[in-house]
Design a protein around this motif. Structure first.
Motif, PDB file in Angstrom:
ATOM      1  N   PHE A  49       0.836  -1.202   0.000  1.00 55.83           N
ATOM      2  CA  PHE A  49       0.000   0.000   0.000  1.00 55.83           C
ATOM      3  C   PHE A  49       0.873   1.254   0.000  1.00 55.83           C
ATOM      4  O   PHE A  49       0.591   2.235  -0.717  1.00 55.83           O
ATOM      5  CB  PHE A  49      -0.921  -0.017   1.226  1.00 55.83           C
ATOM      6  CG  PHE A  49      -1.805   1.191   1.323  1.00 55.83           C
ATOM      7  CD1 PHE A  49      -2.944   1.295   0.535  1.00 55.83           C
ATOM      8  CD2 PHE A  49      -1.496   2.216   2.193  1.00 55.83           C
ATOM      9  CE1 PHE A  49      -3.763   2.402   0.624  1.00 55.83           C
ATOM     10  CE2 PHE A  49      -2.310   3.336   2.277  1.00 55.83           C
ATOM     11  CZ  PHE A  49      -3.446   3.430   1.496  1.00 55.83           C
ATOM     12  N   GLY A  50       1.931   1.255   0.795  1.00 55.23           N
ATOM     13  CA  GLY A  50       2.817   2.411   0.841  1.00 55.23           C
ATOM     14  C   GLY A  50       3.500   2.668  -0.495  1.00 55.23           C
ATOM     15  O   GLY A  50       3.621   3.819  -0.942  1.00 55.23           O
ATOM     16  N   LEU A  51       3.945   1.598  -1.169  1.00 55.47           N
ATOM     17  CA  LEU A  51       4.576   1.761  -2.485  1.00 55.47           C
ATOM     18  C   LEU A  51       3.581   2.337  -3.499  1.00 55.47           C
ATOM     19  O   LEU A  51       3.942   3.197  -4.326  1.00 55.47           O
ATOM     20  CB  LEU A  51       5.114   0.413  -2.975  1.00 55.47           C
ATOM     21  CG  LEU A  51       6.289  -0.176  -2.169  1.00 55.47           C
ATOM     22  CD1 LEU A  51       6.627  -1.569  -2.684  1.00 55.47           C
ATOM     23  CD2 LEU A  51       7.509   0.735  -2.261  1.00 55.47           C
ATOM     24  N   LEU A  52       2.345   1.845  -3.440  1.00 58.87           N
ATOM     25  CA  LEU A  52       1.335   2.368  -4.349  1.00 58.87           C
ATOM     26  C   LEU A  52       1.040   3.839  -4.068  1.00 58.87           C
ATOM     27  O   LEU A  52       0.862   4.643  -5.008  1.00 58.87           O
ATOM     28  CB  LEU A  52       0.050   1.549  -4.234  1.00 58.87           C
ATOM     29  CG  LEU A  52       0.119   0.099  -4.756  1.00 58.87           C
ATOM     30  CD1 LEU A  52      -1.169  -0.637  -4.434  1.00 58.87           C
ATOM     31  CD2 LEU A  52       0.379   0.098  -6.258  1.00 58.87           C
ATOM     32  N   ILE A  73       3.139   6.009  -2.871  1.00 57.75           N
ATOM     33  CA  ILE A  73       4.287   6.773  -3.383  1.00 57.75           C
ATOM     34  C   ILE A  73       4.151   6.981  -4.894  1.00 57.75           C
ATOM     35  O   ILE A  73       4.321   8.087  -5.409  1.00 57.75           O
ATOM     36  CB  ILE A  73       5.606   6.051  -3.050  1.00 57.75           C
ATOM     37  CG1 ILE A  73       5.856   6.077  -1.534  1.00 57.75           C
ATOM     38  CG2 ILE A  73       6.783   6.703  -3.790  1.00 57.75           C
ATOM     39  CD1 ILE A  73       7.058   5.262  -1.108  1.00 57.75           C
ATOM     40  N   LEU A  74       3.824   5.917  -5.641  1.00 55.96           N
ATOM     41  CA  LEU A  74       3.693   6.031  -7.091  1.00 55.96           C
ATOM     42  C   LEU A  74       2.553   6.960  -7.493  1.00 55.96           C
ATOM     43  O   LEU A  74       2.690   7.776  -8.404  1.00 55.96           O
ATOM     44  CB  LEU A  74       3.470   4.637  -7.694  1.00 55.96           C
ATOM     45  CG  LEU A  74       4.656   3.658  -7.615  1.00 55.96           C
ATOM     46  CD1 LEU A  74       4.258   2.309  -8.191  1.00 55.96           C
ATOM     47  CD2 LEU A  74       5.864   4.218  -8.363  1.00 55.96           C
ATOM     48  N   VAL A  92      13.718   8.092  -0.856  1.00 56.05           N
ATOM     49  CA  VAL A  92      13.402   8.543   0.507  1.00 56.05           C
ATOM     50  C   VAL A  92      12.088   7.930   0.979  1.00 56.05           C
ATOM     51  O   VAL A  92      11.960   7.488   2.140  1.00 56.05           O
ATOM     52  CB  VAL A  92      13.342  10.085   0.556  1.00 56.05           C
ATOM     53  CG1 VAL A  92      12.830  10.560   1.916  1.00 56.05           C
ATOM     54  CG2 VAL A  92      14.713  10.679   0.259  1.00 56.05           C
ATOM     55  N   GLY A  93      11.094   7.870   0.071  1.00 52.67           N
ATOM     56  CA  GLY A  93       9.802   7.299   0.451  1.00 52.67           C
ATOM     57  C   GLY A  93       9.908   5.828   0.820  1.00 52.67           C
ATOM     58  O   GLY A  93       9.312   5.379   1.811  1.00 52.67           O
TER      59      GLY A  93
END
Length: 481
Positions: A82-85, A87-88, A126-127
């Protein structure tokens, strides 16, 4: 019923089962609307609908107490996804809102693509680091420290190379030029003149008319150049010329301005300029609509000036010889047109004291609209197009004149002409002033009748040519020369 409502999983389950479909339907409608409008934000909404929202729903369900093992490994996995999504989605949304929708000429439009790519890359790194620290409790301090030390070492090693690249990128960010502009560099950067056909972070490509010149952006950033396309006034193509020391400066400047004004690519918004320099030298400035026309304009000006100076009796480059305009050639020219005027040989010879031989180059204007011709010119050799300038069509061709045809037949009636005569090739004419024509007509009345007949014929041709393009003849028949 009260027991079910009081359960911890009840409201999250209601949110997922009811809110998820409604949210998916709303995002689908938004996506379809953006696609119909051709918006670049459509892929972002699609990513939110297909990936971000379903993963968020799963996280809501598995975050309930007792749903998974105590360490909640699966929850952390889904939280990472979820965090990667997020960020994108955020990076693409910012890129769309800030750069893709930038107004032309704004700082966002001028922002170099390589800078935005670097910033995007830094935010992703960084994210991801912060995400692993927050979800998995990873120690990322060492990663940032190593990244900082590595950046310093690489920066020191590539100081000169990176410095030139940064200088070039800052020049692009400042945007003192854009595609299609014409620039001229100064001597400190090596003289160059051309049109910009490509700009990237490393170099500017100029079309010089003799190949593509590649100039490093760092060189332009450290030097100076002139953007010819961004001047508030039309670009001035300048040339210095020299005349004879006995030529009156006033007549020379008047000739220079008249010739420069007739150059086809000259700008109508500004008058040409001429100035007297030291000695017998003069400077002329030709305002152009496009700086790229400089070479062609100066070539046409130099060619036409040679012919115009000969006709005006001025001495370009101090040359006082004219082997073409001789007494023998003038006599032959008068005998050539004598039958047209109804003259005998002796009468034609008598015209030599006032008649003049003139020569025009291709493209020169022999007769201008809005003027009263001071003479009638008979073509000895060459071809001339006679037409009428209009606001809508520009120039409507009426007829083509050739050997023995007359130009400026309204001179006899002292009438302003509306037609323009332009040389289609090199044209030789013999010019008879108005006073001479008056004497010839008094002695040969039939000549006046022939002139009237020719004038009516040209009026008839003019009406037909104008009617073919939806125009009408605006003035009387005697005004067509």
């Amino acid at each position: 019923m009260a027991d079910i409502v009081s359960q911890a999983w009840f409201w999250p389950a209601v949110f997922v089962s009811v809110g998820l479909p409604l949210l998916l339907i709303g995002l689908t409608e938004m996506y379809n609307a953006l696609v119909r409008g051709g918006s670049r934000a459509a892929p972002i909404v699609l990513m939110v609908r297909n990936y971000l929202v379903p993963v968020a729903a799963i996280m809501v369900l598995i975050s309930q107490p007792g749903a998974w093992d105590e360490e909640q490994s699966w929850f952390k996995v889904f939280a990472t996804i979820f965090g990667l999504l997020v960020i994108l989605v955020v990076i693409n949304a910012v890129d769309h809102l800030v750069f893709h929708r930038a107004e032309k000429g704004s700082w966002r439009d001028r922002f170099p693509t390589i800078f935005s790519d670097l910033i995007r890359f830094v935010f992703i790194i960084v994210g991801i680091a912060l995400l692993f620290w927050w979800v998995w409790g990873a120690d990322v301090a060492g990663v940032f420290a190593a990244l900082g030390v590595t950046s310093i070492i690489v920066g020191l090693a590539l100081q000169n190379a990176v410095g030139s690249i940064i200088s070039g990128l800052l020049l692009i960010f400042e945007s003192p030029f854009e595609m299609g502009d014409w620039i001229e560099t100064n001597e400190d950067t090596g003289y160059a003149y051309g049109q910009i056909v490509e700009v990237n972070w490393r170099a500017v490509h100029l079309d010089t008319g003799n190949g593509i010149l590649v100039i490093p952006t760092a060189l332009l950033a450290d030097g100076s150049f002139t953007n010819l396309s961004r001047s508030p006034e039309p670009y001035l193509a300048k040339r210095e010329v020299e005349f004879g020391t006995d030529d009156p400066p006033g007549r020379v400047r008047e000739l220079l301005v008249r010739v420069a004004r007739d150059i086809p690519v000259s700008s109508p918004d500004r008058e040409p300029t001429a100035a007297t320099l030291e000695g017998s030298k003069y400077s002329v400035g030709i305002p152009l609509q496009n700086p790229g026309d400089r070479s062609g304009a100066l070539d046409a000006f130099s060619t036409r000036l040679w012919y115009a100076a000969r006709r005006a009796g001025l001495h370009l480059d101090g040359d006082d010889t004219d082997e073409w305009r001789t007494a023998d050639r003038l006599q032959k020219a008068l005998h050539q047109i004598a039958p047209i005027l109804g003259l005998r040989g002796g009468e034609a010879d008598a015209l030599a004291s006032s008649a003049r031989l003139e020569r025009y180059c291709q493209g020169e204007v022999i007769l201008r609209p809005g003027t009263v011709p001071d003479a009638t010119r008979f073509i000895l050799d060459g071809r001339v197009v006679l037409g009428i300038p209009t606001e809508d069509q520009g120039f409507v061709q009426v007829t083509t004149l050739g050997r023995d045809d007359a130009i400026g037949i309204t001179a006899l009636t002292r009438t302003t002409t509306i037609s323009r005569a332009v040389a289609l090739s090199e044209v030789d004419v013999v010019s008879l002033p108005v006073a001479m024509l008056d004497e010839i007509v008094r002695g040969h009345p039939l000549l006046a009748r022939e002139i009237v007949r020719e004038s009516e014929n040209r009026v008839r041709l003019a009406r037909a040519a104008l009617a073919a393009v939806g125009e009408v003849l605006p003035y009387g028949r005697s005004m067509l020369g």
